[in-house]
Motif scaffolding. Sequence first.
Motif, mmCIF file in Angstrom:
data_model
loop_
_atom_site.group_PDB
_atom_site.id
_atom_site.type_symbol
_atom_site.label_atom_id
_atom_site.label_comp_id
_atom_site.label_asym_id
_atom_site.label_seq_id
_atom_site.Cartn_x
_atom_site.Cartn_y
_atom_site.Cartn_z
ATOM 1 N N SER A 1 0.815 -1.213 0.000
ATOM 2 C CA SER A 1 0.000 0.000 0.000
ATOM 3 C C SER A 1 0.848 1.261 0.000
ATOM 4 N N GLU A 2 0.280 2.333 -0.554
ATOM 5 C CA GLU A 2 0.942 3.632 -0.596
ATOM 6 C C GLU A 2 -0.011 4.670 -0.020
ATOM 7 N N VAL A 3 0.544 5.660 0.672
ATOM 8 C CA VAL A 3 -0.248 6.763 1.208
ATOM 9 C C VAL A 3 0.406 8.063 0.766
ATOM 10 N N TYR A 4 -0.410 8.968 0.233
ATOM 11 C CA TYR A 4 0.064 10.275 -0.224
ATOM 12 C C TYR A 4 -0.677 11.379 0.520
ATOM 13 N N TRP A 5 0.049 12.456 0.832
ATOM 14 C CA TRP A 5 -0.560 13.708 1.285
ATOM 15 C C TRP A 5 -0.649 14.593 0.045
ATOM 16 N N VAL A 6 -1.865 15.032 -0.298
ATOM 17 C CA VAL A 6 -2.081 15.840 -1.491
ATOM 18 C C VAL A 6 -2.702 17.164 -1.042
ATOM 19 N N PRO A 7 -2.053 18.299 -1.341
ATOM 20 C CA PRO A 7 -2.549 19.585 -0.860
ATOM 21 C C PRO A 7 -3.865 20.039 -1.491
ATOM 22 N N SER A 8 -4.101 19.680 -2.761
ATOM 23 C CA SER A 8 -5.366 20.078 -3.390
ATOM 24 C C SER A 8 -5.747 19.094 -4.493
ATOM 25 N N ILE A 9 -7.053 18.919 -4.626
ATOM 26 C CA ILE A 9 -7.616 18.059 -5.667
ATOM 27 C C ILE A 9 -8.765 18.831 -6.296
ATOM 28 N N ALA A 10 -8.738 18.985 -7.606
ATOM 29 C CA ALA A 10 -9.753 19.781 -8.302
ATOM 30 C C ALA A 10 -11.068 19.018 -8.500
ATOM 31 N N ALA A 11 -11.014 17.722 -8.712
ATOM 32 C CA ALA A 11 -12.212 16.941 -9.041
ATOM 33 C C ALA A 11 -13.182 16.867 -7.866
ATOM 34 N N LEU B 1 -13.173 13.715 -5.822
ATOM 35 C CA LEU B 1 -11.938 13.516 -5.048
ATOM 36 C C LEU B 1 -10.929 12.574 -5.702
ATOM 37 N N THR B 2 -11.058 12.332 -7.003
ATOM 38 C CA THR B 2 -10.042 11.567 -7.710
ATOM 39 C C THR B 2 -8.942 12.527 -8.156
ATOM 40 N N PRO B 3 -7.719 12.372 -7.626
ATOM 41 C CA PRO B 3 -6.647 13.279 -8.047
ATOM 42 C C PRO B 3 -6.171 12.936 -9.457
ATOM 43 N N THR B 4 -5.604 13.916 -10.125
ATOM 44 C CA THR B 4 -4.923 13.636 -11.384
ATOM 45 C C THR B 4 -3.574 13.008 -11.032
ATOM 46 N N GLY B 5 -2.894 12.455 -12.017
ATOM 47 C CA GLY B 5 -1.560 11.912 -11.783
ATOM 48 C C GLY B 5 -0.603 12.984 -11.282
ATOM 49 N N THR B 6 -0.720 14.194 -11.801
ATOM 50 C CA THR B 6 0.137 15.313 -11.374
ATOM 51 C C THR B 6 -0.186 15.739 -9.945
ATOM 52 N N GLU B 7 -1.470 15.849 -9.610
ATOM 53 C CA GLU B 7 -1.848 16.209 -8.239
ATOM 54 C C GLU B 7 -1.326 15.182 -7.246
ATOM 55 N N LEU B 8 -1.400 13.899 -7.618
ATOM 56 C CA LEU B 8 -0.993 12.828 -6.712
ATOM 57 C C LEU B 8 0.526 12.720 -6.592
ATOM 58 N N ASP C 1 -4.466 1.254 -1.649
ATOM 59 C CA ASP C 1 -4.329 0.042 -0.856
ATOM 60 C C ASP C 1 -3.648 -1.123 -1.562
ATOM 61 N N GLY C 2 -3.727 -1.229 -2.847
ATOM 62 C CA GLY C 2 -3.042 -2.310 -3.546
ATOM 63 C C GLY C 2 -1.750 -1.861 -4.192
ATOM 64 N N GLY C 3 -1.291 -0.665 -3.837
ATOM 65 C CA GLY C 3 -0.088 -0.101 -4.439
ATOM 66 C C GLY C 3 -0.455 0.950 -5.474
ATOM 67 N N ASP C 4 0.549 1.675 -5.941
ATOM 68 C CA ASP C 4 0.342 2.721 -6.936
ATOM 69 C C ASP C 4 0.294 2.083 -8.318
ATOM 70 N N VAL C 5 -0.859 1.508 -8.620
ATOM 71 C CA VAL C 5 -1.073 0.795 -9.871
ATOM 72 C C VAL C 5 -2.230 1.480 -10.613
ATOM 73 N N PRO C 6 -1.932 2.287 -11.650
ATOM 74 C CA PRO C 6 -2.996 2.957 -12.383
ATOM 75 C C PRO C 6 -4.083 1.982 -12.825
ATOM 76 N N LEU D 1 -12.273 4.842 -5.884
ATOM 77 C CA LEU D 1 -11.826 5.692 -6.981
ATOM 78 C C LEU D 1 -10.761 4.977 -7.809
ATOM 79 N N VAL D 2 -10.621 5.353 -9.051
ATOM 80 C CA VAL D 2 -9.617 4.747 -9.927
ATOM 81 C C VAL D 2 -8.311 5.517 -9.823
ATOM 82 N N ILE D 3 -7.225 4.797 -9.573
ATOM 83 C CA ILE D 3 -5.892 5.418 -9.485
ATOM 84 C C ILE D 3 -5.524 5.941 -10.879
#
Length: 162
Positions: free
Chosen positions: A16-26, A29-36, A111-116, A158-160
Amino acid sequence: MPTLTSSVRYTDLDTSEVYWVPSIAAVNLTPTGTELRTAGTKITDEINDLSGFTVEGEQIDTQSMGESFRSRIPGSTSSPDSSITFYASKTGADIRALNPRGTSGYLCFLDGGDVPGSRMETYPVTVTSVGIIRSVVGSDATKVQINYSITRQPGQNLVIPA
């Protein structure tokens, strides 16, 4: 009769991976690849423990006078108190710089890793407190516990992004 597809089981450790993301436009709440991955900060390797970060549903009793069975209907949803315990740095260059009290942002759990194409959850949060956990006997590393308020309905399933 349909059968549920067998799950591909895993453990959070090394997956699993956990990210802190300062802002998400959608709105969902699905971040873009750049936001993430560019604007966000991967915090996985500094996490010692976490609790909460689920959605719970209340139930409303709807028993009628004419029946002894107490039926229920779905009510409001909420999230329990949630926190993450991180490792502290002797120099102070740790999660305290990224998440001081009052900071708002998003915690993204892959939860399953950073797998798009796989699934993730996003929790909109505000840091409510930052505390040091000290070990008097010296048998444990010093840690920082961050308590978060979940400020609105999390994005689930949500979809990575790629």
